[in-house]
Design a protein around this motif. Structure first.
Motif, PDB file in Angstrom:
ATOM      1  N   PRO A  41      40.500  45.069  56.371  1.00 60.56           N
ATOM      2  CA  PRO A  41      41.578  46.067  56.293  1.00 60.56           C
ATOM      3  C   PRO A  41      42.849  45.444  55.748  1.00 60.56           C
ATOM      4  N   SER A  42      43.688  46.270  55.155  1.00 59.18           N
ATOM      5  CA  SER A  42      44.891  45.773  54.473  1.00 59.18           C
ATOM      6  C   SER A  42      45.868  45.097  55.421  1.00 59.18           C
ATOM      7  N   THR A  43      45.745  45.367  56.729  1.00 64.32           N
ATOM      8  CA  THR A  43      46.664  44.759  57.697  1.00 64.32           C
ATOM      9  C   THR A  43      46.161  43.425  58.234  1.00 64.32           C
ATOM     10  N   ALA A  44      44.913  43.048  57.912  1.00 61.91           N
ATOM     11  CA  ALA A  44      44.366  41.785  58.411  1.00 61.91           C
ATOM     12  C   ALA A  44      45.166  40.616  57.835  1.00 61.91           C
ATOM     13  N   GLU A  45      45.465  39.629  58.667  1.00 65.39           N
ATOM     14  CA  GLU A  45      46.326  38.521  58.253  1.00 65.39           C
ATOM     15  C   GLU A  45      45.771  37.781  57.041  1.00 65.39           C
ATOM     16  N   SER A  46      44.494  37.424  57.063  1.00 68.23           N
ATOM     17  CA  SER A  46      43.928  36.659  55.956  1.00 68.23           C
ATOM     18  C   SER A  46      43.914  37.473  54.666  1.00 68.23           C
ATOM     19  N   HIS A  47      43.734  38.801  54.781  1.00 64.70           N
ATOM     20  CA  HIS A  47      43.810  39.653  53.594  1.00 64.70           C
ATOM     21  C   HIS A  47      45.225  39.640  53.017  1.00 64.70           C
ATOM     22  N   VAL A  48      46.220  39.730  53.874  1.00 66.05           N
ATOM     23  CA  VAL A  48      47.617  39.733  53.412  1.00 66.05           C
ATOM     24  C   VAL A  48      47.934  38.426  52.683  1.00 66.05           C
ATOM     25  N   VAL A  49      47.469  37.294  53.236  1.00 70.82           N
ATOM     26  CA  VAL A  49      47.734  35.999  52.616  1.00 70.82           C
ATOM     27  C   VAL A  49      47.067  35.924  51.245  1.00 70.82           C
ATOM     28  N   GLN A  50      45.788  36.301  51.167  1.00 78.50           N
ATOM     29  CA  GLN A  50      45.075  36.212  49.895  1.00 78.50           C
ATOM     30  C   GLN A  50      45.675  37.166  48.857  1.00 78.50           C
ATOM     31  N   GLN A  51      46.137  38.318  49.308  1.00 77.31           N
ATOM     32  CA  GLN A  51      46.763  39.259  48.373  1.00 77.31           C
ATOM     33  C   GLN A  51      48.066  38.686  47.809  1.00 77.31           C
ATOM     34  N   HIS A  52      48.828  38.015  48.654  1.00 78.03           N
ATOM     35  CA  HIS A  52      50.047  37.332  48.187  1.00 78.03           C
ATOM     36  C   HIS A  52      49.698  36.294  47.120  1.00 78.03           C
ATOM     37  N   ILE A  53      48.653  35.536  47.367  1.00 75.24           N
ATOM     38  CA  ILE A  53      48.269  34.489  46.417  1.00 75.24           C
ATOM     39  C   ILE A  53      47.846  35.096  45.081  1.00 75.24           C
ATOM     40  N   ARG A  54      47.069  36.195  45.147  1.00 77.12           N
ATOM     41  CA  ARG A  54      46.627  36.842  43.906  1.00 77.12           C
ATOM     42  C   ARG A  54      47.802  37.378  43.094  1.00 77.12           C
ATOM     43  N   GLU A  55      48.760  37.966  43.786  1.00 80.45           N
ATOM     44  CA  GLU A  55      49.840  38.665  43.084  1.00 80.45           C
ATOM     45  C   GLU A  55      51.031  37.774  42.735  1.00 80.45           C
ATOM     46  N   ASP A  56      51.314  36.771  43.570  1.00 81.86           N
ATOM     47  CA  ASP A  56      52.578  36.054  43.436  1.00 81.86           C
ATOM     48  C   ASP A  56      52.440  34.613  42.960  1.00 81.86           C
ATOM     49  N   PHE A  57      51.222  34.081  42.905  1.00 82.93           N
ATOM     50  CA  PHE A  57      51.044  32.690  42.498  1.00 82.93           C
ATOM     51  C   PHE A  57      50.459  32.634  41.092  1.00 82.93           C
ATOM     52  N   PRO A  58      50.851  31.660  40.284  1.00 82.54           N
ATOM     53  CA  PRO A  58      50.364  31.589  38.900  1.00 82.54           C
ATOM     54  C   PRO A  58      48.953  31.015  38.812  1.00 82.54           C
ATOM     55  N   GLY A  59      48.236  31.455  37.780  1.00 82.69           N
ATOM     56  CA  GLY A  59      46.967  30.814  37.452  1.00 82.69           C
ATOM     57  C   GLY A  59      45.828  31.089  38.387  1.00 82.69           C
ATOM     58  N   SER A  60      45.897  32.145  39.219  1.00 81.10           N
ATOM     59  CA  SER A  60      44.802  32.503  40.108  1.00 81.10           C
ATOM     60  C   SER A  60      44.248  31.278  40.834  1.00 81.10           C
ATOM     61  N   PRO A  61      45.042  30.642  41.741  1.00 84.40           N
ATOM     62  CA  PRO A  61      44.598  29.397  42.361  1.00 84.40           C
ATOM     63  C   PRO A  61      43.311  29.530  43.161  1.00 84.40           C
ATOM     64  N   GLY A  62      42.968  30.729  43.597  1.00 88.31           N
ATOM     65  CA  GLY A  62      41.713  30.896  44.317  1.00 88.31           C
ATOM     66  C   GLY A  62      40.538  31.166  43.417  1.00 88.31           C
ATOM     67  N   GLY A  63      40.761  31.319  42.118  1.00 85.72           N
ATOM     68  CA  GLY A  63      39.675  31.686  41.221  1.00 85.72           C
ATOM     69  C   GLY A  63      39.389  30.662  40.149  1.00 85.72           C
ATOM     70  N   GLY A  64      39.770  29.393  40.379  1.00 87.00           N
ATOM     71  CA  GLY A  64      39.524  28.358  39.393  1.00 87.00           C
ATOM     72  C   GLY A  64      38.057  27.971  39.326  1.00 87.00           C
ATOM     73  N   LEU A  65      37.679  27.339  38.217  1.00 83.63           N
ATOM     74  CA  LEU A  65      36.335  26.799  38.023  1.00 83.63           C
ATOM     75  C   LEU A  65      36.408  25.287  38.156  1.00 83.63           C
ATOM     76  N   GLU A  66      35.391  24.706  38.750  1.00 81.27           N
ATOM     77  CA  GLU A  66      35.372  23.273  38.977  1.00 81.27           C
ATOM     78  C   GLU A  66      34.152  22.665  38.311  1.00 81.27           C
ATOM     79  N   ILE A  67      34.349  21.530  37.685  1.00 78.22           N
ATOM     80  CA  ILE A  67      33.275  20.844  36.981  1.00 78.22           C
ATOM     81  C   ILE A  67      33.028  19.515  37.675  1.00 78.22           C
ATOM     82  N   PHE A  68      31.808  19.347  38.168  1.00 79.50           N
ATOM     83  CA  PHE A  68      31.419  18.073  38.765  1.00 79.50           C
ATOM     84  C   PHE A  68      30.660  17.273  37.712  1.00 79.50           C
ATOM     85  N   ALA A  69      31.103  16.048  37.477  1.00 80.54           N
ATOM     86  CA  ALA A  69      30.491  15.185  36.463  1.00 80.54           C
ATOM     87  C   ALA A  69      29.880  13.966  37.128  1.00 80.54           C
ATOM     88  N   ARG A  70      28.710  13.592  36.648  1.00 77.97           N
ATOM     89  CA  ARG A  70      28.022  12.410  37.181  1.00 77.97           C
ATOM     90  C   ARG A  70      27.585  11.533  36.011  1.00 77.97           C
TER      91      ARG A  70
END
Length: 824
Positions: free
Chosen positions: A470-499
């Protein structure tokens, strides 16, 4: 009639009495029906005393003798059976306690996929790269995250968090200065950490540390987000919502059962079986968690299935038992006939539901597999409760099952009024009307269902995230802030593991190559430890949009002097879609093949199984169309109280198909078995279809409404995926019972006529040996039955507390004309 005592010192005598009672019933039937049912009594007697001379009746494969033995087993000591059930129920309550705390909230990823391998490698080699807990530090409107006092407090919080047991990899904006960790307006920034252990351990760590960090700390205020916080909050909400759903569903179900049966005693029996199934479900889920991961979503759906199916099965058994009592049969003979007919169909029906759920075992995601494990166990548990506990209770109650008739309070002048759901006159009229205009009803109904399913053509698949909450859930509010207010979608990056060993120049060349790819905003790294390294790629688009998913493929195809593996939210989605798409044909082939076989064993027809599979699939179109229109496109989101993520989680359509298809087959089996029974009795196809709908239409509709009530109660959850499951399956069940079974099935069967029952000679012989039927002695499919005289109106059962009214004489005349037209 005096029986011969058997080794048990009395069972044979009881069997003899049962056989005599049933034979007496056969004599009554011969008087009432002019010989039409003369075989019933003799067959019942045979089933009560053992196999008839010369073997089992044709078409039953010895099933009558086995059911007779089962009847004696479950009714010989009814009080002892109920006492044992009470003890087992108490043990189930103890065994199932605390099950919600052991369930996982993930399971959407393919454990064998490249993204899963890369994620585990990064967790092992670079734990700091995989934070799952985020602390959103808010300096308020009057402060900024770079102010000395704010920065000092944030560093103290990060240091305390790093010292906590079960926490590792703590980093922050104030340590790294990474722009992605700072909000654009400068008022908020992030502290990131990783909690270690499995879901249970991480949940305990989060419960322990949350009070020390959430809330005001000098000049800053802290709220918690990240995957761990989202999953933990989701588990808590689902647990609360499930308790509320049970509280809502049980009293409404009791009211509906009273409306169906009239008798309060008869209504309480299915509800009691349902409660036993719920408690057993919790014990089953608790046991499964010892061996495998089980999704928290499975608790909602399997509890609903356990309650709904147990009530459905009990509903059909109690209905048939009362119907047999209304003919004058004593309780022991009535329960024998009930188990040979409705009981056999309940067993068969539970197998069809279990088969549909078992198809999810071909998928690697434990979200789907947990539903298969738990669902199969719960379906069989519901059937066992209905086939073991209920017969014992009915034998003890006897005619008292009709006690406390509450409907008499609403009858004017004390006049008996047949219940439409049990008398079926309206259903007989519906069947006659539909079959008279079969082409119109078949085409119109199919066209409407296809039209309702068209929105599914625009489905977009995504991953489950905080927007499930629900929109009032604390973790939802935090993630929504990150999506809307932080640059570069920090929760949606791609990671490359090299060996592999590489020089700085080779790493730099690879980095430049990746940075030049379309859709890449920035690439950071590499961080090198030994022969392992990792890069972080921030995409231009959203975390899982089409551009980012294409970028995953481009990264995986980029050549490098070392081995690379790509993970991240979009990579997990790409791999999940691939795993489902690759295995979906196998699951569909499994469901189709086994369903065709089971329905053939029930009917002995080649055409009916094909009709059942196609019409069941067609009945699900409205559910899939509604899911996309409502939950993806966001229509009715305000009314239903959810946030649309703009996509459908990849595994949900598979889960909903398997569950809804199984439930559709459940109702289809009840209708087809009654049609088959009447066709074997009379050889009249049109009359058999009408009789089957007359006898089961109201009951199937009542069962569907009760199950829909349970699913709607589940659908009132505040978690969007659970809401989608509950409301979607409720819609599918109602559409199947009220549209497909009432209109489409009789119309299609009227169009196919007597050819409906055809089968080639080898299959007829196979069915004669192994087939199942709700009738007693079904001739092989395709063999013309000897038409028996139609039941006179006066011969219809008419018990004062359980009226089963005859079909309208005018409708019977229409049916006769239809039969004459069919033969012509």
């Amino acid at each position: 009639m005096t029986g011969v005592k058997g080794p048990d010192g009395g069972a044979g005598e009881r069997s003899g009495r049962t056989g005599g009672a049933a034979a007496g019933r056969g004599a009554r039937d011969r008087g009432a029906h002019g010989g039409a049912a003369a075989g019933d009594g003799s067959r019942a007697a045979g089933a009560g005393d053992g196999p008839a001379p010369g073997g089992a009746p044709p078409g039953t494969g010895g099933g009558a003798a086995r059911i007779g033995g089962w009847t004696r087993l479950v009714t010989a000591r009814p009080r002892l059976s109920l006492l044992a059930a009470l003890v087992l129920t108490v043990l189930a309550v103890l065994a199932g306690s605390g099950v919600a705390d052991r369930l996982g909230s993930g399971g959407w990823e393919d454990p064998t996929a490249e993204s899963t391998y890369a994620t585990r490698a990064l967790e092992r080699e670079f734990p700091d790269s995989q934070p799952n807990l985020l602390l959103l530090v808010d300096a308020g409107r009057g402060g900024r995250v770079d102010d000395p006092v704010v920065a000092g407090e944030a560093r103290r919080l990060a240091s305390r968090l790093a010292a906590e047991r079960g926490v590792t990899g703590v980093g922050s904006y104030w340590r790294s200065g990474a722009p992605a960790l700072r909000a654009r307006d400068g008022h908020e920034a992030l502290i990131a950490a990783r909690l270690t252990g499995d879901d249970t351990a991480m949940g305990r760590t989060l419960d322990r540390i949350t009070p020390a960090y959430r809330g005001a700390h000098g000049p800053v205020r802290v709220t918690l987000g990240g995957p761990v916080a989202v999953r933990h909050e989701m588990q808590s909400i689902i647990r609360e919502d499930l308790t509320r759903a049970e509280t809502i569903a049980l009293p409404i179900t009791l009211v509906l059962l009273v409306m169906v049966f009239g008798s309060a005693v008869a209504a309480l029996l299915p509800l009691g079986i349902g409660i036993v199934a719920i408690l057993g479900t919790n014990a089953v889920l608790r046991g499964l968690t010892e061996f495998t991961d089980v999704s928290v979503f499975a608790m909602n759906l399997t509890t609903a299935l356990g309650l709904g199916l147990a009530i459905d099965y009990a509903l059909f058994i109690v209905r048939r038992f009362r119907e047999e009592l209304a003919t004058g049969a004593p309780p022991q003979a009535a329960i024998g006939t009930t188990l040979r007919t409705a009981g056999r169909t309940v067993l068969f029906s539970s197998l069809t539901v279990a088969v549909s759920l078992a198809a999810m075992l071909v998928f690697p995601q434990y979200f789907l597999r947990s539903f298969a494990y738990a669902g199969i166990a719960v379906v069989l548990l519901a059937a066992a409760a209905a086939l073991v506990l209920l017969p014992a209770a009915l034998v003890l109650l006897g005619h008292r099952v009709n006690s406390l008739d509450l409907r008499r309070l609403f009858r004017r002048g004390g006049k008996q009024q047949p219940a439409d759901g049990e008398g079926g006159t309206a259903w007989a009229r519906t069947a006659t009307l539909v079959m008279r205009r079969a082409p119109v009803f078949a085409l119109a109904t199919a066209a409407v269902l296809v039209l309702l399913g068209l929105p599914f053509l625009g489905v977009r698949f995504g991953t489950a995230d905080d927007r499930q909450l629900p929109s009032t859930a604390e973790s939802h509010v935090v993630q929504q802030h990150i999506r809307e207010d932080f640059p570069g979608s920090p929760g949606g990056g791609l990671e490359i593991f090299a060996r592999g060993r590489a020089t700085k120049a080779q790493y730099a060349a690879y980095r430049e190559h990746v940075a030049a790819l379309p859709g890449v905003l920035r690439i950071d790294g590499p961080l090198v430890r030994g022969d392992a390294a990792y890069f972080t790629v921030l995409p231009l688009g959203e975390a899982v949009d089409d551009t980012t998913q294409r970028l995953v493929g481009e990264l995986r195809s980029t050549e490098a002097p070392f081995t690379t593996r790509v993970t991240g939210t979009a990579a997990v989605l790409v791999d999940s879609k691939h795993a489902i798409g690759e295995r979906l044909p196998r699951a569909a082939a499994f469901i189709t093949t086994v369903t065709l076989l089971l329905v053939f064993l029930l009917t002995g027809s080649v055409l009916i199984p094909l009709q059942a599979v196609l019409l069941n699939a067609l009945s699900l179109t409205a559910m899939f169309g509604a899911v996309v229109w409502v939950f993806q496109d966001g229509h009715l989101s305000g009314l239903l109280g959810f946030t649309s993520p703009g996509s459908i989680e990849t595994t949900l359509p598979v889960l909903m198909f398997c569950v809804a298809f199984g439930l559709s087959m459940d109702y289809g089996v009840f209708l087809l078995s009654r049609i088959k029974e009447e066709y074997d009795r009379t050889g009249d196809h049109t009359a058999a279809v009408r009789h089957g709908l007359q006898r089961t239409g109201g009951l199937i509709t009542a069962a569907a409404v009760i199950l829909a009530v349970v699913m709607v109660a589940i659908g009132m959850s505040r978690v969007t995926n659970t809401k989608m499951l509950g409301l979607g399956i409720a819609l599918a069940v109602l559409m199947d019972a009220m549209i497909v079974r009432s209109l489409l099935v009789p119309a299609v069967m009227r169009l196919t006529g007597r050819a409906t029952w055809w089968a080639p000679a080898p299959l007829r012989r196979f069915h004669a040996r192994f087939g199942l039927s709700e009738g007693e002695a079904a001739p092989p499919a395709g063999t013309p039955s000897t038409p028996l005289a139609p039941r006179p109106a006066a011969a219809e059962p008419a018990d004062p507390t359980d009226p089963v009214g005859p079909a309208d004489p005018a409708e019977r005349t229409d049916g006769d004309r239809d039969r004459a037209g069919t033969r012509g």
